[in-house]
Each structure stands twice: as C-alpha cells, then as structure tokens.
Design an enzyme around this catalytic site. Sequence first.
Site, PDB file in Angstrom:
ATOM      1  N   GLU A 116       0.841  -1.192   0.000  1.00 50.21           N
ATOM      2  CA  GLU A 116       0.000   0.000   0.000  1.00 50.21           C
ATOM      3  C   GLU A 116       0.877   1.243   0.000  1.00 50.21           C
ATOM      4  OE1 GLU A 116      -3.305   0.225  -0.054  1.00 50.21           O
ATOM      5  OE2 GLU A 116      -4.029  -1.745   0.641  1.00 50.21           O
ATOM      6  N   HIS A 155      -3.568  -2.787  -8.425  1.00 53.63           N
ATOM      7  CA  HIS A 155      -4.798  -3.423  -7.952  1.00 53.63           C
ATOM      8  C   HIS A 155      -5.893  -3.258  -9.005  1.00 53.63           C
ATOM      9  CE1 HIS A 155      -7.874  -3.923  -4.436  1.00 53.63           C
ATOM     10  NE2 HIS A 155      -7.772  -5.002  -5.163  1.00 53.63           N
ATOM     11  N   ASP A 165      -7.014   1.871  -7.820  1.00 53.31           N
ATOM     12  CA  ASP A 165      -5.697   2.198  -7.259  1.00 53.31           C
ATOM     13  C   ASP A 165      -4.561   1.426  -7.954  1.00 53.31           C
ATOM     14  OD1 ASP A 165      -6.956  -0.055  -5.902  1.00 53.31           O
ATOM     15  OD2 ASP A 165      -5.322  -0.011  -4.446  1.00 53.31           O
TER      16      ASP A 165
HETATM   17 ZN   LIG Z   1      -6.101  -1.717  -3.560  1.00 60.68          ZN
END
Ligand SMILES: [Zn+2]
Length: 179
Positions: A116, A155, A165
């Site tokens: 992330e 993603h 994203d």
């Molecule tokens: Zn994601």
Amino acid sequence: MQIFEHWLQEAETCPSPHYNTRPDPEDISLLVIHNIALPPKTYGGGWIEKFFQGQLPPTEHPYFESLAGVRVSAHLLIERTGRLIQFVAFNQRAWHAGQSYFQGRENCNDFSIGIEMEGSDDQPYTQVQYQQLIKVTRSLMHVYPGITQERICSHASLAHGRKTDPGPAFDWQSYLAEL
Ligand SMILES: [Zn+2]
C-alpha cells in the site's frame, strides 16, 4: 534492504490478525501496488494501522462507519514520509486484493504480495515513497524470484471496474525503469 524470515528488517512491525496461510506457500509470484488514505485524501493520522489491525474506531470519522467490520490487510505500507510498516509476513496470505484475476487465475491474494502506498489516485506520491518502493521491490524480487517485472501490477488491473488504485498519479514508467 534485508528480508529475514519474511519480515523486512527496515520496516516497523504492526502485526495484523487479517491473514491466513497461502494454499501453496512456495508460490509467491505477483506484486500488487495499492493506495490507501484514511480518511480519503488525508495523510499521517495513523488510521491505516488501526484499520489493518481491526481497531478503526467507527465514531472517529463519518467515513470510518462504512468500514466497520471490514477485515483487510496488506503486507506493507509505505507512508508519505517514507516510513515502512509491515503487517503480515510475506510468506503468509494478506487480504488486500479481494475478488481478483491475473492472467486467468483468480484469488490473487493466494500468490501475491500487496504493498500500500499512502495516497490517492490523483495526488502525486512523494519522492521518498518511490525511493522506498524501489528498494523494497528489488529486495522482494531477490528473495522471491517468482516476482518479475512482468508480474508487478496495479490493484486496478486485477479488479477491473471495482478498483482504481494506485491511480493515474502513480508513475509506472519511472518506477519500473529503476528496478
Ligand atoms: Zn487496492
């Protein structure tokens, strides 16, 4: 960067309960890049750690109510400052991709590592984030040789129509060129 027993030594650890065993622990062959901000477009509040630990207080912000009971995680978070936080050992199955497909295979969590980037689809990521991401990616490719340049993806590309994203703000060209 050093990876020892599936933990990145340069990262702080913040263990998440949101993981399980990979069906084939030897198959680690995809790297998925995400973004997250809690609340959206707000940075540095420490809420992502709480969220991945299942401890996000629903009353703290209206947006958090929508996340009540959501059990997700990622292996690693790269904050805007470059700070690295690892939640799940790389050989375990973190819960980041959800319903997903890569080259005809579903359930990408089974065989992927999820990173992330603290950020939003349309706001530039920081230089130090890219520097950290590049170093981490090189180490992951070394320790898990199933992860090749061709097997690093967004993603969004695994979950068309459902996820966007890390968004157009993510500079794939310079990232991949540095690996
Ligand atoms: Zn994601």
